[in-house]
Design a protein around this motif. Sequence first.
Motif, PDB file in Angstrom:
ATOM      1  N   ASN A  59       0.833  -1.198   0.000  1.00  0.00           N
ATOM      2  CA  ASN A  59       0.000   0.000   0.000  1.00  0.00           C
ATOM      3  C   ASN A  59       0.875   1.258   0.000  1.00  0.00           C
ATOM      4  OD1 ASN A  59      -2.105   1.777   0.254  1.00  0.00           O
ATOM      5  ND2 ASN A  59      -2.518   1.320   2.390  1.00  0.00           N
ATOM      6  N   LYS A  63      -3.886   4.038   0.140  1.00  0.00           N
ATOM      7  CA  LYS A  63      -5.206   3.417  -0.009  1.00  0.00           C
ATOM      8  C   LYS A  63      -5.211   2.602  -1.290  1.00  0.00           C
ATOM      9  CE  LYS A  63      -9.975   4.715   0.780  1.00  0.00           C
ATOM     10  NZ  LYS A  63     -10.911   5.828   0.914  1.00  0.00           N
ATOM     11  N   THR A  64      -5.529   1.311  -1.168  1.00  0.00           N
ATOM     12  CA  THR A  64      -5.577   0.445  -2.349  1.00  0.00           C
ATOM     13  C   THR A  64      -6.400  -0.797  -2.042  1.00  0.00           C
ATOM     14  OG1 THR A  64      -4.220  -0.593  -4.064  1.00  0.00           O
ATOM     15  CG2 THR A  64      -3.487  -0.872  -1.815  1.00  0.00           C
ATOM     16  N   LYS A  65      -6.881  -1.450  -3.094  1.00  0.00           N
ATOM     17  CA  LYS A  65      -7.593  -2.724  -2.942  1.00  0.00           C
ATOM     18  C   LYS A  65      -6.657  -3.846  -3.349  1.00  0.00           C
ATOM     19  CE  LYS A  65     -12.143  -0.779  -3.664  1.00  0.00           C
ATOM     20  NZ  LYS A  65     -13.343  -0.710  -4.497  1.00  0.00           N
ATOM     21  N   THR A  67      -6.135  -8.480  -3.237  1.00  0.00           N
ATOM     22  CA  THR A  67      -6.747  -9.792  -3.009  1.00  0.00           C
ATOM     23  C   THR A  67      -6.176 -10.425  -1.741  1.00  0.00           C
ATOM     24  OG1 THR A  67      -5.101 -10.992  -4.296  1.00  0.00           O
ATOM     25  CG2 THR A  67      -7.038 -10.170  -5.488  1.00  0.00           C
ATOM     26  N   SER A  68      -6.963 -11.300  -1.151  1.00  0.00           N
ATOM     27  CA  SER A  68      -6.495 -12.009   0.039  1.00  0.00           C
ATOM     28  C   SER A  68      -5.322 -12.924  -0.309  1.00  0.00           C
ATOM     29  CB  SER A  68      -7.633 -12.795   0.681  1.00  0.00           C
ATOM     30  OG  SER A  68      -8.184 -13.710  -0.226  1.00  0.00           O
ATOM     31  N   TYR A  93     -12.232  -1.796  10.716  1.00  0.00           N
ATOM     32  CA  TYR A  93     -10.883  -1.782  10.164  1.00  0.00           C
ATOM     33  C   TYR A  93      -9.950  -2.421  11.186  1.00  0.00           C
ATOM     34  CZ  TYR A  93     -12.277   1.511   6.521  1.00  0.00           C
ATOM     35  OH  TYR A  93     -12.858   2.106   5.439  1.00  0.00           O
ATOM     36  N   TYR A 101      -6.534  -2.627   7.307  1.00  0.00           N
ATOM     37  CA  TYR A 101      -7.287  -3.224   6.213  1.00  0.00           C
ATOM     38  C   TYR A 101      -8.745  -3.388   6.614  1.00  0.00           C
ATOM     39  CZ  TYR A 101      -6.561  -7.575   8.852  1.00  0.00           C
ATOM     40  OH  TYR A 101      -6.521  -8.529   9.833  1.00  0.00           O
ATOM     41  N   LEU A 104     -13.545  -6.493   2.387  1.00  0.00           N
ATOM     42  CA  LEU A 104     -14.618  -6.087   1.485  1.00  0.00           C
ATOM     43  C   LEU A 104     -15.519  -7.275   1.155  1.00  0.00           C
ATOM     44  CD1 LEU A 104     -12.529  -3.826  -0.920  1.00  0.00           C
ATOM     45  CD2 LEU A 104     -14.029  -3.103   0.967  1.00  0.00           C
ATOM     46  N   ARG A 108     -11.306  -9.960  -1.195  1.00  0.00           N
ATOM     47  CA  ARG A 108     -10.726  -8.626  -1.406  1.00  0.00           C
ATOM     48  C   ARG A 108     -10.673  -7.825  -0.103  1.00  0.00           C
ATOM     49  NH1 ARG A 108      -9.218  -7.129  -6.083  1.00  0.00           N
ATOM     50  NH2 ARG A 108      -9.619  -4.923  -5.877  1.00  0.00           N
ATOM     51  N   TYR A 109      -9.612  -7.038  -0.010  1.00  0.00           N
ATOM     52  CA  TYR A 109      -9.400  -6.154   1.134  1.00  0.00           C
ATOM     53  C   TYR A 109      -9.106  -4.745   0.641  1.00  0.00           C
ATOM     54  CZ  TYR A 109      -8.977 -10.138   4.287  1.00  0.00           C
ATOM     55  OH  TYR A 109      -9.219 -11.258   5.033  1.00  0.00           O
ATOM     56  N   LEU A 110      -9.512  -3.781   1.426  1.00  0.00           N
ATOM     57  CA  LEU A 110      -9.127  -2.395   1.211  1.00  0.00           C
ATOM     58  C   LEU A 110      -8.009  -2.103   2.204  1.00  0.00           C
ATOM     59  CD1 LEU A 110      -9.549   0.475   0.043  1.00  0.00           C
ATOM     60  CD2 LEU A 110     -11.163   0.851   1.927  1.00  0.00           C
TER      61      LEU A 110
END
Length: 119
Positions: A59, A63-65, A67-68, A93, A101, A104, A108-110
């Motif tokens: 990151n 801020k980014t998305k 994958t697990s 969070y 993180y 989502l 997926r994670y933010l």
Amino acid sequence: MERLCLDCGTPIKGRADKKYCDDSCRSNYNNRLKIDDNLVIKKVNNILKKNRAILAALNPNGKTKITSKKLVSAGFNFEYHTYSYETQNGNTYIFCYEYGYLLLNEERYLLVKREESLG
């Protein structure tokens, strides 16, 4: 009855409540008592530092998305974090120091970075 040093076992001379023959033996004895605690703390701190480094590397912009799979393949350990933060709308969070993180969905994670001053 002869009193013996709790660390090295040599006979002690002096005060009746003396437990160690010198400061070195006192330090050795107390360090040995704390070694198990210190090992656990060191292990947890290493996991937290690794988790923080992974979140920071994945990151770079704050801020980014992601994958697990990417987190898991980097060696991220989801069981260890420093705190959690629940928003007013119910999102939770999970943070490892200033990097965190949000789940989502299952895959997926933010990733976020909290900008706070320590002073």
